[in-house]
Design a protein around this motif. Structure first.
Motif, short mmCIF file in Angstrom:
data_model
loop_
_atom_site.label_atom_id
_atom_site.label_comp_id
_atom_site.label_asym_id
_atom_site.label_seq_id
_atom_site.Cartn_x
_atom_site.Cartn_y
_atom_site.Cartn_z
N SER A 8 -5.62 -14.47 10.31
CA SER A 8 -7.01 -14.73 9.90
C SER A 8 -7.99 -13.94 10.76
O SER A 8 -9.04 -13.51 10.29
CB SER A 8 -7.32 -16.23 9.98
N VAL A 9 -7.66 -13.76 12.06
CA VAL A 9 -8.51 -12.96 12.94
C VAL A 9 -8.51 -11.51 12.48
O VAL A 9 -9.56 -10.87 12.38
CB VAL A 9 -8.03 -13.07 14.40
N ALA A 10 -7.31 -10.99 12.18
CA ALA A 10 -7.21 -9.61 11.72
C ALA A 10 -7.97 -9.42 10.41
O ALA A 10 -8.62 -8.40 10.20
CB ALA A 10 -5.74 -9.23 11.54
N ASP A 11 -7.90 -10.44 9.53
CA ASP A 11 -8.58 -10.34 8.24
C ASP A 11 -10.08 -10.08 8.41
O ASP A 11 -10.70 -9.37 7.63
CB ASP A 11 -8.36 -11.60 7.41
N ARG A 12 -10.66 -10.65 9.46
CA ARG A 12 -12.10 -10.49 9.69
C ARG A 12 -12.44 -9.08 10.17
O ARG A 12 -13.58 -8.65 10.08
CB ARG A 12 -12.59 -11.53 10.69
N LEU A 13 -11.45 -8.36 10.70
CA LEU A 13 -11.68 -7.00 11.18
C LEU A 13 -11.39 -5.94 10.13
O LEU A 13 -11.61 -4.75 10.36
CB LEU A 13 -10.80 -6.74 12.42
N LEU A 14 -10.90 -6.38 8.99
CA LEU A 14 -10.45 -5.44 7.97
C LEU A 14 -11.57 -4.93 7.07
O LEU A 14 -11.36 -3.98 6.31
CB LEU A 14 -9.38 -6.10 7.08
N GLY A 15 -12.74 -5.56 7.14
CA GLY A 15 -13.83 -5.25 6.22
C GLY A 15 -14.10 -3.77 6.03
O GLY A 15 -14.09 -3.26 4.89
N PRO A 16 -14.33 -3.01 7.11
CA PRO A 16 -14.62 -1.57 6.93
C PRO A 16 -13.48 -0.82 6.27
O PRO A 16 -13.71 0.09 5.46
CB PRO A 16 -14.86 -1.09 8.36
N TRP A 17 -12.25 -1.16 6.60
CA TRP A 17 -11.09 -0.50 6.01
C TRP A 17 -10.99 -0.82 4.52
O TRP A 17 -10.69 0.07 3.71
CB TRP A 17 -9.81 -0.94 6.73
N VAL A 18 -11.22 -2.07 4.18
CA VAL A 18 -11.15 -2.48 2.77
C VAL A 18 -12.24 -1.81 1.97
O VAL A 18 -12.00 -1.29 0.87
CB VAL A 18 -11.25 -4.02 2.67
N ARG A 19 -13.45 -1.78 2.51
CA ARG A 19 -14.55 -1.13 1.80
C ARG A 19 -14.29 0.37 1.63
O ARG A 19 -14.59 0.95 0.58
CB ARG A 19 -15.87 -1.38 2.53
N ALA A 20 -13.72 0.99 2.67
CA ALA A 20 -13.42 2.42 2.58
C ALA A 20 -12.36 2.68 1.52
O ALA A 20 -12.47 3.64 0.72
CB ALA A 20 -12.95 2.94 3.93
N ALA A 21 -11.32 1.84 1.48
CA ALA A 21 -10.26 2.01 0.48
C ALA A 21 -10.82 1.82 -0.93
O ALA A 21 -10.48 2.58 -1.85
CB ALA A 21 -9.13 1.02 0.73
N ALA A 22 -11.68 0.83 -1.09
CA ALA A 22 -12.28 0.57 -2.40
C ALA A 22 -13.17 1.75 -2.82
O ALA A 22 -13.16 2.17 -3.98
CB ALA A 22 -13.08 -0.72 -2.37
N LYS A 23 -13.92 2.29 -1.87
CA LYS A 23 -14.81 3.42 -2.17
C LYS A 23 -14.01 4.65 -2.57
O LYS A 23 -14.44 5.45 -3.41
CB LYS A 23 -15.68 3.72 -0.95
N LEU A 24 -12.83 4.81 -1.97
CA LEU A 24 -11.97 5.94 -2.32
C LEU A 24 -11.24 5.73 -3.64
O LEU A 24 -10.56 6.64 -4.13
CB LEU A 24 -10.95 6.18 -1.20
N GLY A 25 -11.35 4.54 -4.18
CA GLY A 25 -10.69 4.24 -5.44
C GLY A 25 -9.22 3.92 -5.31
O GLY A 25 -8.47 3.98 -6.29
N LEU A 26 -8.78 3.56 -4.10
CA LEU A 26 -7.37 3.23 -3.89
C LEU A 26 -7.07 1.82 -4.39
O LEU A 26 -7.87 0.90 -4.22
CB LEU A 26 -7.02 3.31 -2.40
N SER A 27 -5.92 1.67 -5.00
CA SER A 27 -5.47 0.34 -5.40
C SER A 27 -4.65 -0.26 -4.26
O SER A 27 -4.16 0.47 -3.38
CB SER A 27 -4.60 0.44 -6.66
N PRO A 28 -4.49 -1.59 -4.26
CA PRO A 28 -3.63 -2.20 -3.23
C PRO A 28 -2.21 -1.61 -3.22
O PRO A 28 -1.62 -1.41 -2.16
CB PRO A 28 -3.63 -3.68 -3.62
N ASP A 29 -1.66 -1.33 -4.40
CA ASP A 29 -0.32 -0.75 -4.48
C ASP A 29 -0.28 0.62 -3.83
O ASP A 29 0.70 0.98 -3.15
CB ASP A 29 0.15 -0.66 -5.93
#
Length: 200
Positions: A8-29
């Motif tokens: 749960s602690v790591a999840d709170r630090l993932l925001g920038p990475w998740v937003r960057a992946a989404a902006k690049l159009g990457l899927s979770p897979d």
């Protein structure tokens, strides 16, 4: 098990990475596949067995672990979580474990020890999913979870880069890590089995 409880602690630090992946159009897979490719790179670096490559492998192992968190967080962010994505993630995680441990094994020519280590790791993970299959729930407990293993592999990569001479009974720090994975992996699998058995 130590680090898995801090997901749960790591999840709170993932925001920038998740937003960057989404902006690049990457899927979770796609992130899962990228994490696996990084793990293969780590295994290849460790197989070389030279100090610079041990450092490279350590960085790649830690990146693999981080990307392994990003794929799930991205799936939640995009509201596209699925059983298929979960299956792909688990399968690629197991192959990533094999690739990294195989790299360590090849780097020190300790194939019997590597076999014992990888079977310990795989049995730990197998028990986790098998417990889930019988309806008890996913089991992350035990002496060493995947997060712990990745952290140890990263640390050992750094240490091996600085000092790779034998330490105990002819084994260097990489050999000792494989011994740890062999012994603790099978003990963790047994611990998970006994805990699940008592819950049935």
């Amino acid at each position: 098990m130590t680090l898995d409880q801090y997901r749960s602690v790591a999840d709170r630090l993932l925001g920038p990475w998740v937003r960057a992946a989404a902006k690049l159009g990457l899927s979770p897979d796609q992130v899962s596949v990228l994490a696996f490719a990084v793990a293969v790179g780590a295994g290849g670096a460790f197989a070389v067995g030279d100090p610079v490559f041990y450092l490279l492998g350590a960085v790649l192992v830690l990146l693999n672990g981080w990307l392994d968190l990003v794929d799930g967080a991205l799936a939640r962010h995009l509201s596209v979580s699925s059983d298929g994505g979960d299956l792909l993630d688990h399968v690629l995680d197991r192959y990533a474990d094999i690739a990294i441990i195989a790299g360590f094994t090849a780097g020190i020519d300790a194939y019997a020890l590597g076999f014992a280590a990888v079977t310990g790791v795989l049995m730990t993970s197998y028990l986790g999913t098998q417990i889930q299959a019988v309806g008890i729930g996913r089991e992350y407990g035990g002496l060493l979870g995947r997060a712990d293993r990745l952290a140890l592999m990263g640390i050992v990569g750094v240490v091996a880069a600085a000092y790779s001479a034998p330490l105990v009974v002819g084994l260097n720090v990489v050999g000792l890590l494989l011994v740890l994975f062999a012994v603790v992996g099978h003990l963790t699998a047994l611990q998970r089995f006994l805990g699940a058995w008592s819950d049935l």
